[in-house]
Design an enzyme around this catalytic site. Structure first.
Site, short mmCIF file in Angstrom:
data_model
loop_
_atom_site.label_atom_id
_atom_site.label_comp_id
_atom_site.label_asym_id
_atom_site.label_seq_id
_atom_site.Cartn_x
_atom_site.Cartn_y
_atom_site.Cartn_z
N MET A 5 23.68 20.68 59.88
CA MET A 5 24.42 19.42 59.99
C MET A 5 25.53 19.56 61.03
O MET A 5 26.48 18.78 61.06
CB MET A 5 24.99 19.02 58.62
CG MET A 5 23.88 18.75 57.61
SD MET A 5 24.40 17.79 56.19
CE MET A 5 25.63 18.86 55.47
N GLY A 6 25.42 20.58 61.89
CA GLY A 6 26.41 20.80 62.93
C GLY A 6 27.56 21.66 62.42
O GLY A 6 27.48 22.27 61.36
N ALA A 7 28.65 21.71 63.23
CA ALA A 7 29.79 22.59 62.94
C ALA A 7 29.27 24.03 62.74
O ALA A 7 29.54 24.68 61.73
CB ALA A 7 30.59 22.11 61.73
N LEU A 8 28.52 24.48 63.73
CA LEU A 8 27.82 25.77 63.59
C LEU A 8 28.80 26.94 63.54
O LEU A 8 29.84 26.94 64.19
CB LEU A 8 26.85 25.97 64.77
CG LEU A 8 25.78 24.89 64.97
CD1 LEU A 8 24.74 25.37 66.00
CD2 LEU A 8 25.10 24.52 63.67
N ASP B 50 22.73 28.51 50.26
CA ASP B 50 22.35 27.28 49.55
C ASP B 50 21.05 27.59 48.79
O ASP B 50 19.98 27.09 49.12
CB ASP B 50 22.14 26.14 50.54
CG ASP B 50 23.44 25.75 51.21
OD1 ASP B 50 24.35 25.27 50.52
OD2 ASP B 50 23.57 25.98 52.43
N LEU C 57 30.36 32.21 54.69
CA LEU C 57 30.61 31.25 55.78
C LEU C 57 30.05 29.89 55.43
O LEU C 57 28.95 29.77 54.87
CB LEU C 57 29.98 31.77 57.08
CG LEU C 57 30.54 33.07 57.64
CD1 LEU C 57 30.05 33.28 59.08
CD2 LEU C 57 32.05 33.10 57.61
N HIS D 245 24.95 30.22 60.84
CA HIS D 245 23.87 29.56 61.59
C HIS D 245 23.37 30.49 62.71
O HIS D 245 22.17 30.56 62.98
CB HIS D 245 24.37 28.26 62.22
CG HIS D 245 24.81 27.22 61.23
ND1 HIS D 245 26.12 26.84 61.09
CD2 HIS D 245 24.11 26.50 60.31
CE1 HIS D 245 26.21 25.91 60.15
NE2 HIS D 245 25.01 25.69 59.65
N GLY E 9 19.38 29.35 54.78
CA GLY E 9 20.27 30.38 54.28
C GLY E 9 20.22 30.50 52.76
O GLY E 9 20.11 29.51 52.05
#
Ligand code: PAF
Length: 300
Positions: free
Chosen positions: A29-32, A151, A185, A36, A148
């Site tokens: 969802m971005g904000a890597l 989750d 993270l 990631h 990952g």
């Protein structure tokens, strides 16, 4: 090799049409962050073409959750992807993903596995996740998709969806990446103040303490982990659960085998999750795992 940023599905289809070798997808969802980055690195070891999707999916956020303040950092995300030699960054807008309207009439239903743990706290969340993951799998057509372990419930559900609905893709789990102090993270860590961050460390500490008690059985694991979180200032515990990693049902006191210890808590205004896999009631000697063998007083 240059990383190509694509916003449209037609352009994506064109870019993937003449690919050779295996395609790996990393959905975000971005904000890597470095979690990631690790997914991309693992994908690169096997796949010749790497696609990273960047899409903040409104369907998986309930009203009042953090959709409107979720960090959006596309330039930095593309830069990180370029450092990792990602081939394509697919960053569609909402209308590109949901051309018939933001509320699709037909959705993937997560079923009972989506009703517990995170699903109990966030009703409908996993229907939203699975619906967009199904769409992004169709749009990117990968051989392998990387998710990952952080989750864990999402990973399990995506794997079940691909198996139950025969998606021609392999789902690979990638271990959680942690900061040096143990904090898992997450794009949401950016919300944490210094005080929040110090409080948030109790989550990973609770998991480590619980895992260290695995030899003493499920009750000891729960008790030990809860003792770390109990009365921890700034931490509002949502759940701490020790579950079967396949059914997500709480394990009984007599359980032996692999289990998932999962925690969710509100730290300041931020909701964080973390988990660890552990083995209950078995003694692991190097690479050799002994089941149902009694060694002194410890069941091995
Ligand atoms: O884990 C995430 O970032 C999201 O849930 C995912 C899998 C990209 C779907 O929006």
């Amino acid at each position: 090799m240059t990383t190509r940023l694509i916003h449209g599905r037609a352009e994506l289809r064109g870019a993937l049409a003449h690919r050779t070798g295996e395609v790996g997808v990393v959905m975000t969802m971005g904000a890597l962050h470095d979690g990631h980055r690790e997914l991309i690195k693992v994908a690169r070891r096997r796949c010749q073409v790497i696609v990273v999707t960047v899409f903040l999916n409104p369907l998986q956020f309930a009203p009042g959750e953090d959709l409107s303040r979720y960090p959006q950092t596309l330039d930095a995300d593309v830069a990180l992807c370029a450092e990792e030699d990602v081939d394509l960054v697919f960053a569609p807008d909402v209308a590109e993903v949901y051309p018939l309207g933001e509320q699709p009439q037909v959705r993937v239903q997560a079923g009972p596995l989506g009703d517990v743990l995170e699903g109990a706290s966030r009703p409908g969340h996993f229907d939203g996740v699975l619906t967009v993951v199904a769409k992004l799998l169709h749009l990117t057509g990968p051989d392998v998709a990387y998710f990952g372990q952080k989750d864990a419930q999402q990973l399990l559900l995506i794997r079940r969806m691909t198996q139950d609905l025969d998606f021609p893709v392999e789902v690979v789990a990638v271990p959680t990446v942690r900061d040096g102090d143990g904090l898992a993270l997450s794009s949401r860590n950016g919300y944490l103040t210094d005080d929040d961050r110090a409080a948030a460390l109790s989550l990973s500490r609770a998991l480590s303490a619980g895992a260290a008690a695995a030899g003493d059985g499920p009750d000891a694991v729960r008790r030990t982990a809860l003792a770390v979180l109990d009365g921890q200032p700034g931490v509002g515990l949502d759940y701490l659960a020790l579950v079967d990693p396949v059914t997500l049902q709480s394990v009984p006191a007599s359980y032996t085998g692999e289990a998932l210890l999962a925690v969710a808590a509100r730290v300041g205004p931020t909701r964080l999750i973390d988990n660890t896999l552990l083995t209950l009631g078995k003694l692991t000697l190097g690479k050799l795992t002994l089941g149902k063998l009694t060694l002194g007083t410890q069941e091995a």
